[in-house]
Design an enzyme around this catalytic site. Structure first.
Site, PDB file in Angstrom:
ATOM      1  N   ASP A 136       0.736  17.359  11.021  1.00 35.23           N
ATOM      2  CA  ASP A 136       0.857  15.930  11.191  1.00 35.23           C
ATOM      3  C   ASP A 136       1.111  14.940   9.984  1.00 35.23           C
ATOM      4  O   ASP A 136       0.714  13.859   9.824  1.00 35.23           O
ATOM      5  CB  ASP A 136      -0.239  15.193  12.169  1.00 35.23           C
ATOM      6  CG  ASP A 136      -0.436  15.972  13.409  1.00 35.23           C
ATOM      7  OD1 ASP A 136       0.615  16.384  13.901  1.00 35.23           O
ATOM      8  OD2 ASP A 136      -1.486  16.320  13.976  1.00 35.23           O
ATOM      9  N   GLY A 149       8.520  15.129  10.553  1.00 40.54           N
ATOM     10  CA  GLY A 149       9.406  14.604  11.554  1.00 40.54           C
ATOM     11  C   GLY A 149      10.304  13.441  10.815  1.00 40.54           C
ATOM     12  O   GLY A 149      11.475  13.534  10.846  1.00 40.54           O
ATOM     13  N   ASN A 195       3.544  23.409  20.119  1.00 40.60           N
ATOM     14  CA  ASN A 195       2.229  22.983  19.597  1.00 40.60           C
ATOM     15  C   ASN A 195       2.789  21.944  18.358  1.00 40.60           C
ATOM     16  O   ASN A 195       2.041  21.037  18.396  1.00 40.60           O
ATOM     17  CB  ASN A 195       1.510  23.992  18.702  1.00 40.60           C
ATOM     18  CG  ASN A 195       2.252  24.981  18.016  1.00 40.60           C
ATOM     19  OD1 ASN A 195       3.568  24.883  17.781  1.00 40.60           O
ATOM     20  ND2 ASN A 195       1.654  25.919  17.113  1.00 40.60           N
ATOM     21  N   GLY A 207       4.455  18.459  17.034  1.00 40.52           N
ATOM     22  CA  GLY A 207       4.585  17.035  17.837  1.00 40.52           C
ATOM     23  C   GLY A 207       5.148  16.310  16.503  1.00 40.52           C
ATOM     24  O   GLY A 207       4.604  16.070  15.743  1.00 40.52           O
ATOM     25  N   THR A 238       7.095  13.429  15.063  1.00 40.61           N
ATOM     26  CA  THR A 238       7.356  11.832  15.714  1.00 40.61           C
ATOM     27  C   THR A 238       8.501  11.103  14.904  1.00 40.61           C
ATOM     28  O   THR A 238       8.505  11.108  13.481  1.00 40.61           O
ATOM     29  CB  THR A 238       6.268  10.860  15.661  1.00 40.61           C
ATOM     30  OG1 THR A 238       5.154  11.505  16.189  1.00 40.61           O
ATOM     31  CG2 THR A 238       6.411   9.714  16.459  1.00 40.61           C
ATOM     32  N   GLN A 254       3.378  22.537  11.882  1.00 41.60           N
ATOM     33  CA  GLN A 254       2.202  22.639  11.479  1.00 41.60           C
ATOM     34  C   GLN A 254       1.932  22.418  10.021  1.00 41.60           C
ATOM     35  O   GLN A 254       2.634  21.661   9.386  1.00 41.60           O
ATOM     36  CB  GLN A 254       1.499  23.996  11.876  1.00 41.60           C
ATOM     37  CG  GLN A 254       1.308  24.059  13.363  1.00 41.60           C
ATOM     38  CD  GLN A 254       2.598  24.663  13.998  1.00 41.60           C
ATOM     39  OE1 GLN A 254       3.152  25.408  13.757  1.00 41.60           O
ATOM     40  NE2 GLN A 254       2.724  23.685  15.189  1.00 41.60           N
ATOM     41  N   ARG A 288      -7.310  12.250  16.097  1.00 39.76           N
ATOM     42  CA  ARG A 288      -7.434  13.229  14.759  1.00 39.76           C
ATOM     43  C   ARG A 288      -8.651  12.974  14.203  1.00 39.76           C
ATOM     44  O   ARG A 288      -8.990  11.837  13.921  1.00 39.76           O
ATOM     45  CB  ARG A 288      -6.119  12.927  14.131  1.00 39.76           C
ATOM     46  CG  ARG A 288      -5.060  13.467  14.807  1.00 39.76           C
ATOM     47  CD  ARG A 288      -3.505  13.169  13.910  1.00 39.76           C
ATOM     48  NE  ARG A 288      -2.368  13.554  14.556  1.00 39.76           N
ATOM     49  CZ  ARG A 288      -1.289  12.674  14.547  1.00 39.76           C
ATOM     50  NH1 ARG A 288      -1.036  11.945  13.606  1.00 39.76           N
ATOM     51  NH2 ARG A 288      -0.050  13.278  15.287  1.00 39.76           N
TER      52      ARG A 288
HETATM   53  P1  GDP Z   1       4.554  15.583  11.927  1.00 38.81           P
HETATM   54  O1  GDP Z   1       3.968  16.557  12.955  1.00 38.81           O
HETATM   55  O2  GDP Z   1       4.449  16.187  10.559  1.00 38.81           O
HETATM   56  O3  GDP Z   1       6.035  15.279  12.068  1.00 38.81           O
HETATM   57  O4  GDP Z   1       3.682  14.234  12.233  1.00 38.81           O
HETATM   58  P2  GDP Z   1       3.266  13.429  13.373  1.00 38.81           P
HETATM   59  O5  GDP Z   1       4.442  12.837  14.182  1.00 38.81           O
HETATM   60  O6  GDP Z   1       2.513  14.472  14.359  1.00 38.81           O
HETATM   61  O7  GDP Z   1       2.478  12.450  12.899  1.00 38.81           O
HETATM   62  C1  GDP Z   1       2.884  11.306  12.122  1.00 38.81           C
HETATM   63  C2  GDP Z   1       2.749   9.862  12.636  1.00 38.81           C
HETATM   64  O8  GDP Z   1       2.748   8.960  11.529  1.00 38.81           O
HETATM   65  C3  GDP Z   1       3.912   9.681  13.589  1.00 38.81           C
HETATM   66  O9  GDP Z   1       3.159   8.665  14.518  1.00 38.81           O
HETATM   67  C4  GDP Z   1       4.727   8.945  12.620  1.00 38.81           C
HETATM   68  O10 GDP Z   1       5.590   8.027  13.273  1.00 38.81           O
HETATM   69  C5  GDP Z   1       4.010   8.117  11.580  1.00 38.81           C
HETATM   70  N1  GDP Z   1       4.358   8.065  10.373  1.00 38.81           N
HETATM   71  C6  GDP Z   1       4.989   8.846   9.711  1.00 38.81           C
HETATM   72  N2  GDP Z   1       5.336   8.489   8.215  1.00 38.81           N
HETATM   73  C7  GDP Z   1       4.437   7.092   8.201  1.00 38.81           C
HETATM   74  C8  GDP Z   1       4.030   6.272   7.177  1.00 38.81           C
HETATM   75  O11 GDP Z   1       4.518   6.387   6.161  1.00 38.81           O
HETATM   76  N3  GDP Z   1       3.420   5.394   7.550  1.00 38.81           N
HETATM   77  C9  GDP Z   1       2.851   5.132   9.065  1.00 38.81           C
HETATM   78  N4  GDP Z   1       2.031   4.049   8.926  1.00 38.81           N
HETATM   79  N5  GDP Z   1       3.252   5.755   9.767  1.00 38.81           N
HETATM   80  C10 GDP Z   1       3.941   6.976   9.662  1.00 38.81           C
HETATM   81  P1  IMO Z   2       2.677  19.604  13.698  1.00 37.03           P
HETATM   82  O1  IMO Z   2       3.991  20.086  13.524  1.00 37.03           O
HETATM   83  C1  IMO Z   2      -1.769  19.412  13.838  1.00 37.03           C
HETATM   84  C2  IMO Z   2      -3.565  23.098  15.553  1.00 37.03           C
HETATM   85  C3  IMO Z   2      -4.427  22.686  16.700  1.00 37.03           C
HETATM   86  C4  IMO Z   2      -5.501  23.823  16.680  1.00 37.03           C
HETATM   87  C5  IMO Z   2      -4.776  24.786  15.973  1.00 37.03           C
HETATM   88  C6  IMO Z   2      -4.236  25.882  16.606  1.00 37.03           C
HETATM   89  O2  IMO Z   2       2.901  18.370  14.709  1.00 37.03           O
HETATM   90  O3  IMO Z   2       2.120  19.085  12.358  1.00 37.03           O
HETATM   91  P2  IMO Z   2      -2.452  26.447  18.545  1.00 37.03           P
HETATM   92  O4  IMO Z   2      -2.039  25.646  19.766  1.00 37.03           O
HETATM   93  O5  IMO Z   2      -1.377  26.369  17.496  1.00 37.03           O
HETATM   94  O6  IMO Z   2      -2.805  27.595  18.765  1.00 37.03           O
HETATM   95  O7  IMO Z   2      -3.625  25.555  17.915  1.00 37.03           O
HETATM   96  O8  IMO Z   2      -3.577  24.274  15.069  1.00 37.03           O
HETATM   97  N1  IMO Z   2      -2.331  22.524  15.618  1.00 37.03           N
HETATM   98  C7  IMO Z   2      -1.725  21.331  15.097  1.00 37.03           C
HETATM   99  N2  IMO Z   2      -2.374  20.248  14.410  1.00 37.03           N
HETATM  100  N3  IMO Z   2      -0.350  19.315  14.081  1.00 37.03           N
HETATM  101  C8  IMO Z   2       0.264  20.284  14.687  1.00 37.03           C
HETATM  102  O9  IMO Z   2       1.734  20.462  14.391  1.00 37.03           O
HETATM  103  C9  IMO Z   2      -0.441  21.524  15.027  1.00 37.03           C
HETATM  104  N4  IMO Z   2      -0.105  22.639  15.756  1.00 37.03           N
HETATM  105  C10 IMO Z   2      -1.149  23.377  16.080  1.00 37.03           C
HETATM  106  O10 IMO Z   2      -4.882  21.456  16.889  1.00 37.03           O
HETATM  107  O11 IMO Z   2      -6.468  23.275  15.744  1.00 37.03           O
HETATM  108 MG    MG Z   3       2.631  16.312  14.557  1.00 36.49          MG
END
Ligand code: GDP
Ligand code: IMO
Ligand code: MG
Length: 420
Positions: free
Chosen positions: A12, A16, A37, A39, A41, A222, A303
């Site tokens: 996270d 994305g 697993n 996500g 955004t 991840q 989180r």
């Molecule tokens: P990923 O799994 O690494 O793609 O990250 P996620 O999408 O799970 O979580 C990142 C969150 O932060 C999402 O809601 C994005 O829209 C948001 N985001 C990404 N970059 C920035 C940033 O520079 N500032 C803020 N405030 N939000 C951001």
């Molecule tokens: P992105 O790509 C954050 C975490 C789960 C759990 C552990 C194992 O969005 O960064 P799993 O379902 O993979 O067996 O879960 O890994 N986890 C993530 N945490 N971002 C993710 O993906 C994750 N994918 C798995 O919360 O602790």
């Molecule tokens: Mg994510």
């Protein structure tokens, strides 16, 4: 040219968003591990899209998007994602390519994930319950079903045998609370649409494209600290999330990797269980969660939040061979009087700057840095960033020994500064 984008923390990090920003310079975006697993955004205009299986290049016209061999693929999740995306990207179907070697997540893999987590009780991983662990278990123990198997005549028989085997394991766990007929019928319906997609030998597709001079970006899911080998085992995911995983998961030789782009948040978050030395279980932690909207993109779970951990970050940079560092969510730290960063760990009275085998007895030692009052999200050039923030960046760069070349200051595409 192959570049790899990697998360340097517990996922996270904003991969994305960064992939979406950088995609302009690439022809092919390829996922190489993980599955639904993830996500990821993307905020396009005022609308947020969360991608689980489809690579984050899909919103850029002209890109090809590959779901590589190392991915575990759930047809139902894929179908739902396609339905949403095709409304705004009408040619999505033509630009997505799925590897024959990617493993299939069956409905029973998801049930097994739930059963195994339940059996672990308090020591559960806190998995996303998407069936990731059980699908990779079947892959490694040489019993999995793959996308390419969908095209074989005896697929139905193989599926039936596998499901029967899984049912016996579920019985062993005394796990009976499911309606398999209904799960299977949705799954089989989704499989029909997958059969209509481009199903390819992705290792040839990507290597031939590289031969022709295409620019390929491997999109990690991840993060490094969730890696099966180098993460905080057993509280990890079941795939190789590190940069070298891109070679395995795409069938691309390691000497073709050019840049490794490491993404980290200006602070730290974690979803699920497991150690987290710089975690804040207080008002500051809540403030980070609120200002950063830190809720899981896949499961909606809050989180866990904490300060940036430079010991862990430098370890991740080493493991991945990071050549470019990008910081995200810098804007979330706006308004804090003091920002802290973990610089050493104390374990049993001894101090270390190395990431240890176990984080159980670790106490972080912090450096305090003065916060800033101006709003970083409104800055549109690196030179205009507040002085205190520049100090924060400089301290991180010196500690890690690498320049930060990009800073994300908001969720939208344009909220990104090229620095360095
Ligand atoms: P990923 O799994 O690494 O793609 O990250 P996620 O999408 O799970 O979580 C990142 C969150 O932060 C999402 O809601 C994005 O829209 C948001 N985001 C990404 N970059 C920035 C940033 O520079 N500032 C803020 N405030 N939000 C951001
Ligand atoms: P992105 O790509 C954050 C975490 C789960 C759990 C552990 C194992 O969005 O960064 P799993 O379902 O993979 O067996 O879960 O890994 N986890 C993530 N945490 N971002 C993710 O993906 C994750 N994918 C798995 O919360 O602790
Ligand atoms: Mg994510």
């Amino acid at each position: 040219m192959l570049d790899v984008i990697i998360g340097l923390q517990w996922g996270d990090e904003g991969k994305g968003k960064v992939v979406d920003v950088l995609t302009e310079g690439y022809d092919i975006i390829a996922r190489f591990q993980g599955g639904p697993n993830a996500g990821h955004t993307l905020k396009i205009g005022d609308t947020e899209y969360v991608l689980h299986l489809i690579p984050s290049g899909i919103f850029r016209q002209g890109t090809f998007n590959v779901i590589g061999s190392g991915v575990v693929f759930d047809p139902v999740v894929f179908g739902q994602e396609m339905n949403n995306i095709e409304k705004i990207v009408p040619d999505a179907h033509e630009r997505i390519f799925i590897s024959k070697r990617a493993h299939l997540i069956l409905p029973t893999h998801r049930l097994l994930d739930a059963a195994q987590e339940k059996a672990k009780g308090k020591s559960k991983i806190g998995s996303t319950l998407r069936g990731i662990g059980p699908t990779y278990t079947d892959k490694i123990s040489r019993g999995g079903l793959r996308i390419g198997d969908l095209l074989l005549k005896d697929f139905d028989k193989r599926l039936k045998d596998k499901i029967e085997q899984h049912k016996r394991i579920l019985d062993f766990y005394d796990f009976h609370d499911y309606d398999l007929d209904s799960l299977l019928s949705s799954w089989l319906e989704a499989v029909e649409s997958v059969r209509d997609m481009h199903i390819i030998n992705s290792e040839y597709f990507i290597n031939k494209a590289l031969d022709r001079g295409a620019r390929v970006m491997a999109e990690g899911a991840q993060g490094t600290l969730l890696d099966i080998d180098f993460g905080t085992y057993p509280y990890v995911t079941s795939s190789s999330t590190v940069a070298s995983g891109a070679c395995i998961g795409l069938g691309v030789p390691s000497n073709r990797v050019n840049n490794v782009i490491g993404i980290f948040k200006a602070y730290t978050t974690r979803v699920g269980n497991g150690p987290f030395p710089t975690e804040l279980n207080d008002r500051t932690g809540e403030m980070l969660r609120r200002q950063g909207s830190e809720y899981g993109a896949t499961t909606g779970r809050p989180r866990r939040t904490g300060w940036l951990d430079l010991v862990a970050l430098r370890y991740a940079v080493m493991i991945n061979g990071v050549t470019e560092l990008i910081m995200t969510k810098a804007d979330v730290l706006d308004g804090f009087d003091t920002v802290r960063v973990g610089v050493r760990y104390e374990i049993d009275g001894q101090e270390t700057e190395e990431f240890p085998f176990s984080l159980d007895q670790v106490h972080p030692i912090y450096k305090n840095i003065k916060g800033w009052k101006d709003k970083i999200s409104q800055v549109d050039a690196c030179g205009q960033l507040p002085e205190e923030f520049k100090e924060y960046v400089k301290f991180i760069e010196q500690y890690i020994g690498k320049e930060i070349t990009g800073i994300s200051v908001g969720a939208r595409r344009r909220e990104f500064l090229y620095c360095g």
